[in-house]
Design a protein around this motif. Structure first.
Motif, PDB file in Angstrom:
ATOM      1  N   GLY A  29      -5.959  20.208  -6.752  1.00  0.00           N
ATOM      2  CA  GLY A  29      -6.985  19.437  -7.430  1.00  0.00           C
ATOM      3  C   GLY A  29      -6.427  18.691  -8.825  1.00  0.00           C
ATOM      4  N   THR A  30      -5.920  19.395  -9.633  1.00  0.00           N
ATOM      5  CA  THR A  30      -5.697  18.991 -10.999  1.00  0.00           C
ATOM      6  C   THR A  30      -4.752  17.883 -10.977  1.00  0.00           C
ATOM      7  N   GLN A  31      -3.671  17.836 -10.085  1.00  0.00           N
ATOM      8  CA  GLN A  31      -2.543  16.802  -9.924  1.00  0.00           C
ATOM      9  C   GLN A  31      -3.159  15.601  -9.101  1.00  0.00           C
ATOM     10  N   SER A  32      -4.136  15.911  -8.150  1.00  0.00           N
ATOM     11  CA  SER A  32      -4.900  14.698  -7.438  1.00  0.00           C
ATOM     12  C   SER A  32      -5.460  13.756  -8.446  1.00  0.00           C
ATOM     13  N   GLU A  33      -6.388  14.345  -9.286  1.00  0.00           N
ATOM     14  CA  GLU A  33      -7.046  13.841 -10.249  1.00  0.00           C
ATOM     15  C   GLU A  33      -5.838  12.711 -11.096  1.00  0.00           C
ATOM     16  N   ARG A  34      -5.064  13.280 -11.617  1.00  0.00           N
ATOM     17  CA  ARG A  34      -3.986  12.597 -12.500  1.00  0.00           C
ATOM     18  C   ARG A  34      -3.204  11.542 -11.518  1.00  0.00           C
ATOM     19  N   LEU A  35      -2.747  11.835 -10.490  1.00  0.00           N
ATOM     20  CA  LEU A  35      -2.022  10.825  -9.581  1.00  0.00           C
ATOM     21  C   LEU A  35      -3.034   9.881  -9.197  1.00  0.00           C
ATOM     22  N   ILE A  36      -4.251  10.150  -8.958  1.00  0.00           N
ATOM     23  CA  ILE A  36      -5.235   8.764  -8.646  1.00  0.00           C
ATOM     24  C   ILE A  36      -5.418   8.035  -9.835  1.00  0.00           C
ATOM     25  N   ALA A  37      -5.772   8.693 -10.997  1.00  0.00           N
ATOM     26  CA  ALA A  37      -5.833   7.631 -12.365  1.00  0.00           C
ATOM     27  C   ALA A  37      -4.517   7.067 -12.551  1.00  0.00           C
ATOM     28  N   ARG A  38      -3.182   7.646 -12.475  1.00  0.00           N
ATOM     29  CA  ARG A  38      -1.923   6.787 -12.786  1.00  0.00           C
ATOM     30  C   ARG A  38      -1.888   5.604 -11.698  1.00  0.00           C
ATOM     31  N   LEU A  54      -4.488   8.759  -1.073  1.00  0.00           N
ATOM     32  CA  LEU A  54      -3.771  10.282  -1.400  1.00  0.00           C
ATOM     33  C   LEU A  54      -4.724  10.977  -0.612  1.00  0.00           C
ATOM     34  N   PHE A  55      -3.966  11.885   0.559  1.00  0.00           N
ATOM     35  CA  PHE A  55      -4.548  12.506   1.544  1.00  0.00           C
ATOM     36  C   PHE A  55      -4.789  14.030   0.937  1.00  0.00           C
ATOM     37  N   ASP A  56      -5.821  14.700   0.974  1.00  0.00           N
ATOM     38  CA  ASP A  56      -5.852  15.945   0.306  1.00  0.00           C
ATOM     39  C   ASP A  56      -6.663  16.810   1.517  1.00  0.00           C
ATOM     40  N   GLY A  57      -6.118  17.854   2.011  1.00  0.00           N
ATOM     41  CA  GLY A  57      -6.726  18.572   2.912  1.00  0.00           C
ATOM     42  C   GLY A  57      -6.548  18.043   4.314  1.00  0.00           C
ATOM     43  N   PHE A  58      -5.833  17.024   4.554  1.00  0.00           N
ATOM     44  CA  PHE A  58      -5.623  16.547   5.850  1.00  0.00           C
ATOM     45  C   PHE A  58      -4.403  15.754   5.941  1.00  0.00           C
ATOM     46  N   PRO A  59      -3.485  15.917   6.917  1.00  0.00           N
ATOM     47  CA  PRO A  59      -3.756  16.449   7.922  1.00  0.00           C
ATOM     48  C   PRO A  59      -3.430  17.979   7.824  1.00  0.00           C
ATOM     49  N   ARG A  60      -4.030  19.009   8.809  1.00  0.00           N
ATOM     50  CA  ARG A  60      -3.682  20.273   8.852  1.00  0.00           C
ATOM     51  C   ARG A  60      -3.056  20.654  10.017  1.00  0.00           C
ATOM     52  N   MET A  92       0.854  -1.185   0.081  1.00  0.00           N
ATOM     53  CA  MET A  92       0.166   0.106  -0.154  1.00  0.00           C
ATOM     54  C   MET A  92       1.065   1.367   0.115  1.00  0.00           C
ATOM     55  N   PHE A  93       0.437   2.245  -0.790  1.00  0.00           N
ATOM     56  CA  PHE A  93       1.345   3.358  -0.745  1.00  0.00           C
ATOM     57  C   PHE A  93       0.400   4.768  -0.426  1.00  0.00           C
ATOM     58  N   ASN A  94       0.902   5.447   0.553  1.00  0.00           N
ATOM     59  CA  ASN A  94      -0.115   6.627   1.137  1.00  0.00           C
ATOM     60  C   ASN A  94       1.042   8.067   0.906  1.00  0.00           C
ATOM     61  N   LEU A  95       0.254   8.747   0.323  1.00  0.00           N
ATOM     62  CA  LEU A  95       0.804  10.058   0.221  1.00  0.00           C
ATOM     63  C   LEU A  95      -0.209  11.280   0.687  1.00  0.00           C
ATOM     64  N   ILE A  96       0.627  12.297   1.118  1.00  0.00           N
ATOM     65  CA  ILE A  96       0.011  13.513   1.235  1.00  0.00           C
ATOM     66  C   ILE A  96       0.275  14.636   0.327  1.00  0.00           C
ATOM     67  N   LEU A  97      -0.812  15.182  -0.293  1.00  0.00           N
ATOM     68  CA  LEU A  97      -0.277  16.209  -1.370  1.00  0.00           C
ATOM     69  C   LEU A  97      -0.855  17.449  -0.564  1.00  0.00           C
ATOM     70  N   PHE A  98       0.397  18.167  -0.627  1.00  0.00           N
ATOM     71  CA  PHE A  98       0.333  19.639  -0.143  1.00  0.00           C
ATOM     72  C   PHE A  98       0.309  20.725  -0.951  1.00  0.00           C
ATOM     73  N   GLY A  99      -0.121  21.939  -0.447  1.00  0.00           N
ATOM     74  CA  GLY A  99       0.143  23.050  -1.478  1.00  0.00           C
ATOM     75  C   GLY A  99      -0.862  24.071  -1.139  1.00  0.00           C
ATOM     76  N   PRO A 100      -0.416  25.479  -0.840  1.00  0.00           N
ATOM     77  CA  PRO A 100      -1.482  26.485  -0.735  1.00  0.00           C
ATOM     78  C   PRO A 100      -2.666  26.568  -1.811  1.00  0.00           C
ATOM     79  N   PRO A 101      -3.813  27.349  -1.505  1.00  0.00           N
ATOM     80  CA  PRO A 101      -4.894  27.480  -2.333  1.00  0.00           C
ATOM     81  C   PRO A 101      -4.231  27.972  -3.730  1.00  0.00           C
ATOM     82  N   GLY A 102      -4.793  27.308  -4.859  1.00  0.00           N
ATOM     83  CA  GLY A 102      -4.219  27.745  -6.313  1.00  0.00           C
ATOM     84  C   GLY A 102      -2.999  27.010  -6.508  1.00  0.00           C
ATOM     85  N   SER A 103      -2.527  26.049  -5.692  1.00  0.00           N
ATOM     86  CA  SER A 103      -1.184  25.483  -6.342  1.00  0.00           C
ATOM     87  C   SER A 103      -1.356  24.297  -7.319  1.00  0.00           C
ATOM     88  N   GLY A 104      -2.579  23.778  -7.672  1.00  0.00           N
ATOM     89  CA  GLY A 104      -2.763  22.871  -8.622  1.00  0.00           C
ATOM     90  C   GLY A 104      -2.889  21.560  -7.661  1.00  0.00           C
TER      91      GLY A 104
END
Length: 193
Positions: A15-24, A83-89, A1-13
């Motif tokens: 959402g766009t990158q999450s969709e692509r990473l999930i698909a790949r 892929l954890f997005d918006g968590f942990p904060r 199992m592979f677990n990653l946290i994607l971090f970035g400020p609002p507008g950093s991309g």
């Protein structure tokens, strides 16, 4: 199992990158915002507790958010990873997530942090505001405040995972493909290890 946290400020991309990473990679996307909306829509106990707090203008406490993440992990035993997005904060949420994963003999493999200059973020968000309908995307002062809040809160999370040498900064400016390829390169290094 592979677990990653994607971090970035609002507008950093993210959402766009999450969709692509999930698909790949076939990862399960865990967005706390999505989980919260789903729990409320399904009228679960946690969802109703969260809704009651939100209706009073209060923040949903860590225990409720962590309970939702735990349920999402339990409900997806077949997942190849998350892929954890918006968590942990917060640092407390980071520690709770580590504990939840450890109970399943899992861990966070990498924290990928999209790095974008403040001026570029403002430009992107103002541009997004033209079509998103989000009032917080069309006011530069609000955008700057959101970026500052992001840096204040998430620096503790980055510091937490930095201790374990799991944080990797990724240049979040350039083409969508270039950024995606840089993210994939870091993921594949760790998957191969």
């Amino acid at each position: 199992m592979f677990n990653l946290i994607l971090f970035g400020p609002p507008g950093s991309g993210k959402g766009t990158q999450s969709e692509r990473l999930i698909a790949r990679y076939g990862l399960k996307h865990l967005s706390t915002g999505d989980i919260l909306r789903s729990e409320i829509a399904n009228q679960t106990t946690l969802g109703m507790e969260a809704k009651s707090l939100m209706d009073r203008g209060e923040l949903v406490p860590d225990e409720v958010v962590i309970g939702m993440i735990s349920a999402a992990l339990d409900n997806n035993p077949q997942a190849k990873g998350f892929l954890f997005d918006g968590f942990p904060r917060t640092k407390a949420q980071s520690e709770a997530l580590d504990k939840l994963l450890a109970q399943r003999n899992e861990a966070i493999n990498v924290v990928l942090a999209l790095e974008v200059t403040e001026e570029e973020l403002i430009k992107r968000l103002l541009n997004r505001g033209l079509t998103s309908g989000r009032s917080d995307d069309n006011n530069e002062a609000v955008i700057r405040a959101r970026i500052q809040e992001y840096h204040k809160k998430t620096s503790a999370v980055a510091d937490h995972y930095q201790v374990f040498n799991k944080v990797v900064g990724i240049k979040g400016e350039g083409t969508v493909d270039d950024i995606f390829n840089a993210l994939c390169e870091e993921i594949e290094k760790r998957m191969a290890a």
